[in-house]
Design a protein around this motif. Structure first.
Motif, short mmCIF file in Angstrom:
data_model
loop_
_atom_site.label_atom_id
_atom_site.label_comp_id
_atom_site.label_asym_id
_atom_site.label_seq_id
_atom_site.Cartn_x
_atom_site.Cartn_y
_atom_site.Cartn_z
N LEU A 355 10.70 -24.79 -46.70
CA LEU A 355 11.18 -26.10 -46.64
C LEU A 355 11.05 -26.66 -48.49
O LEU A 355 9.94 -25.62 -49.37
N SER A 359 13.55 -31.14 -49.36
CA SER A 359 14.21 -31.12 -47.86
C SER A 359 14.40 -32.42 -47.21
O SER A 359 13.43 -32.88 -46.73
N SER A 389 13.06 -37.52 -47.27
CA SER A 389 12.48 -35.87 -47.15
C SER A 389 11.44 -36.00 -46.46
O SER A 389 10.55 -36.46 -45.94
N LEU A 612 20.40 -33.20 -53.07
CA LEU A 612 20.27 -33.29 -51.64
C LEU A 612 21.16 -34.27 -51.12
O LEU A 612 21.60 -34.90 -50.78
#
Length: 727
Positions: A355, A359, A389, A612
């Motif tokens: 991670l 992430s 996140s 992301l």
């Protein structure tokens, strides 16, 4: 006092000369009172070690009043400076007096009495000494005179002789009966003291009579005026077993650490504590608990550690008089950790590059199958935030993302990491299971705070130091320095915790700090632990009885104390944000659908991203979920082989393959349920299991062991001799 038998010394020719030296007797002396001072020498704690005797520190002869020395010699041993241990003139006079039934002074010299104080079997008990004891006493006294100086004999005697009740030695006598140092005893006080040597338990009138006789021998009869009243007054203090003068008002700032360090010490210990910090932390805790008394809270603890040295600067074990269990040390007591373990979980996930701080994790309901049934974790507020996140998940202390992360990391890996940080958990990772992500393990405030100190030191761990005589910290790299820096940055981010705590709360300080709160099940334990550039502070509040608090969270319970202590520590200096390690990459990031605001995020090399996207998977990295690393499987002889299959299972992956001991496992009908699960017939030995994706890339691997025995027939079909059951 000396373990060697005096009778034995007498019975072996030449050995009688091997009496202990003055230095040996002095070094073996143990005070019944132990004192602890802070790092600067300020007295902060006193402790009574021996409940049967009151002994204070050894006093040198030059620090003892001449009046007492003169009274002792006048009363007990007039020829002390002339004889060589035995006053033969006094012996003859005593024998003559016994013959004619007349009273004499007695033949026992100070040196002979000292022999009885040094050797336990020569002490006068309820009856008179035997002839063997008397002869041994004579020989030992002569040996003492040959090997010791007269001033050493007198000094040892005055430090070892019993006076009255529990009082042993001139120091205890002077402090308790007269409230002064032995150097300040006047002539009448000295006479009372010496009178007590011959008759420690006599009535005040008898003691006064003997003291007056001593004064008259010293040509000071005027001192007898009012002596009986003064004698009754001072002896009443001994009867009441009063505290040493000044002890009742002496600081008692650190009773819990005092008991830990001073036990069996019999001397003064210089601790690492800072008296001012200890005092402030104790006051801050008591004030906060007083304000929360209606919330059913009475106990708490605070610990402050210097980041660089590992020195404990404050050790507040309880709330004192506010507590019904003030003797319980909250710094060392084991309590459920709550959310305070999450930073170490996320650090491990970042370190392994599973991670990043950016992430996206799914904060939505999840049901996890365990050996005890379904595990259904909940968030503190019973609400779900959707995709967030990792920075937001940790900063806002969301539970579901933490549990999903532990599924990736595995409880056993996380357990091993916690052990390397000094937690010394009692059970294994598999015992705690996925609840370990939410702090189901019992930890102490000291170990928890010191683990956060390792985060402050970018992954470098060492034990703490509580006494200045302890060895200095020896560091080991327990966590990745870059990953620790990223976690520390998240814990310092006000915006990251705003989803749960808002921007302004007790976690916000005027200096740079990184902090985390935690609350255990049913609000039984409340934590706040965090660090600045120089200090790490941990606070626990709750009830020593384990009773739950009423509507108290980490921000309203422990955090206000943490904030006050941290602000105090930096009242004259700031706290600088740690420098970013060269291996940490700062990368601007954006989130698809504006799930979170664009920002600059920190990454380990090779993990950086600029955009992301919302993944279709559950956000859990591919990994083997069963068996666990190092698991032992035992074969059960009472279970048919067909029912002893070991099921391999994986998480975060729908397509892939298994490789066992270097050989691919081929799925067959009846051995698969349509996912990556595989039912394998256990075979004794050590095995290596590998999980691959469809392209043959290794995603995870581990080793486990099967113990037992199977007989394989010629046709290759296994026949059970012993069967299998997982442990």
């Amino acid at each position: 006092m000396v373990a060697v038998s005096a009778a034995f010394l007498l019975g072996v020719p030449g050995i009688v000369l091997a009496v202990p030296g003055f230095a040996e007797v002095q070094q073996s002396f143990r005070s019944s009172e132990a004192s602890m001072v802070d790092r600067h020498g300020e007295l902060i704690q006193q402790l009574r070690l021996n409940p049967n005797e009151r002994r204070l520190s050894w006093i040198a002869l030059e620090d003892i009043s001449p009046a007492l020395r003169n009274a002792l010699i006048a009363s007990e041993d007039r020829r002390f400076y002339q004889h060589s241990g035995v006053d033969w003139n006094a012996v003859a006079a005593s024998a003559w007096g016994n013959l004619w039934n007349t009273r004499t002074r007695g033949a026992s010299t100070i040196t002979m009495q000292l022999a009885g104080l040094i050797y336990d079997d020569l002490r006068r008990k309820s009856s008179a000494r035997s002839m063997t004891q008397k002869v041994s006493q004579v020989f030992i006294a002569q040996s003492l005179e040959r090997n010791w100086r007269k001033d050493q004999i007198l000094e040892a005697y005055l430090n070892l002789v019993s006076f009255r009740g529990e009082l042993v030695g001139v120091h205890a006598l002077s402090r308790v009966l007269f409230g002064k140092h032995p150097s300040g005893l006047n002539q009448s006080e000295a006479a009372i003291a010496v009178a007590l040597i011959r008759a420690p338990n006599a009535r005040p009138a008898k003691v006064s009579e003997r003291a007056c006789a001593i004064l008259k021998e010293q040509q000071a009869p005027q001192e007898c005026n009012g002596l009986q009243g003064r004698t009754e007054l001072v002896l009443a203090r001994a009867t009441a077993k009063g505290e040493v003068s000044g002890a009742a008002t002496a600081p008692q700032l650190a009773p819990h650490l005092g008991r830990k360090l001073l036990k069996d010490a019999g001397k003064t210990i210089r601790s690492t504590l800072d008296a001012a910090t200890q005092r402030f932390a104790s006051d801050a805790l008591r004030q906060q608990l007083s304000a929360l008394v209606e919330r059913n809270i009475e106990d708490g603890a605070v610990v402050v550690i210097d980041n660089a040295s590992g020195d404990v600067l404050a050790w507040v074990g309880s709330s004192g008089s506010l507590s019904g269990a003030a003797q319980v040390d909250g710094v060392q007591a084991l309590r459920q950790a709550g959310s305070t373990l999450k930073p170490f979980l996320y650090e491990l996930a970042i370190e392994k590059k599973w991670l990043t701080a950016a992430s996206l994790l799914d904060d939505s309901p999840v049901n996890l199958a365990t050996s005890a049934g379904l595990y259904i974790p909940q968030n503190y507020d019973k609400q779900f935030k959707g995709l967030v996140s990792m920075r937001t998940a940790l900063g806002s202390s969301l539970n579901i993302p933490a549990v999903r992360t532990l599924v990736t990391v595995t409880p056993e890996r996380f357990f091993r990491r916690l052990q390397s940080l000094g937690f010394n958990l009692r059970e294994s990772g598999d015992y705690y299971g996925y609840s370990l992500a939410l702090g189901s393990a019992d930890v102490s405030l000291l170990s928890l705070t010191n683990a956060y100190r390792a985060l402050a030191n970018q992954g470098r761990y060492s034990s703490v130091r509580t006494a200045m005589s302890d060895p200095r910290a020896v560091y080991q790299q327990a966590m990745d320095g870059s990953a620790s820096f990223i976690v520390g940055d998240i814990l310092s981010d006000r915006s990251a915790r705003a989803r749960t705590f808002g921007l302004e709360n007790a976690l916000s300080t005027r200096i740079w700090t990184a902090v985390k709160t935690g609350t255990s099940k049913d609000m039984r334990d409340n934590w706040c632990v965090g660090f600045s550039s120089r200090y790490t502070v941990g606070v626990w509040v709750g009830n020593a009885s384990g009773a739950p608090m009423w509507d108290v969270s980490g921000v309203t319970g422990a955090a206000p104390v943490w904030q006050e202590v941290m602000q105090y520590l930096h009242r004259q200096s700031g706290s600088q944000e740690p420098a970013r390690p060269a291996s940490v990459i700062a990368q601007p990031v954006q989130f698809e659908n504006q799930l979170e605001a664009a920002r600059t995020e920190y990454f380990l090399p090779g993990t950086q991203q600029s955009l992301l996207r919302v993944a279709k998977s559950n956000g859990i990295a591919p990994a083997i979920s069963y068996p666990t690393p190092g698991m032992l499987v035992a074969i059960d002889p009472d279970i048919p082989p067909a029912h002893q299959r070991l099921r391999f299972s994986a998480q975060g992956l729908k397509q892939g393959s298994w490789v066992l001991d270097g050989k691919p496992l081929v799925r067959t009908a009846g051995k698969s349920t349509g996912d990556l699960g595989y039912d394998w017939m256990p075979w004794p030995g050590r095995h290596k299991l590998v999980l691959q994706d469809v392209n043959g890339v290794v995603l995870d691997q581990l080793q486990f062991e099967v113990r037992g025995a199977l007989v394989r027939p010629p046709e290759g079909k296994a026949v059970k001799v012993k069967g299998a059951a997982a442990k």
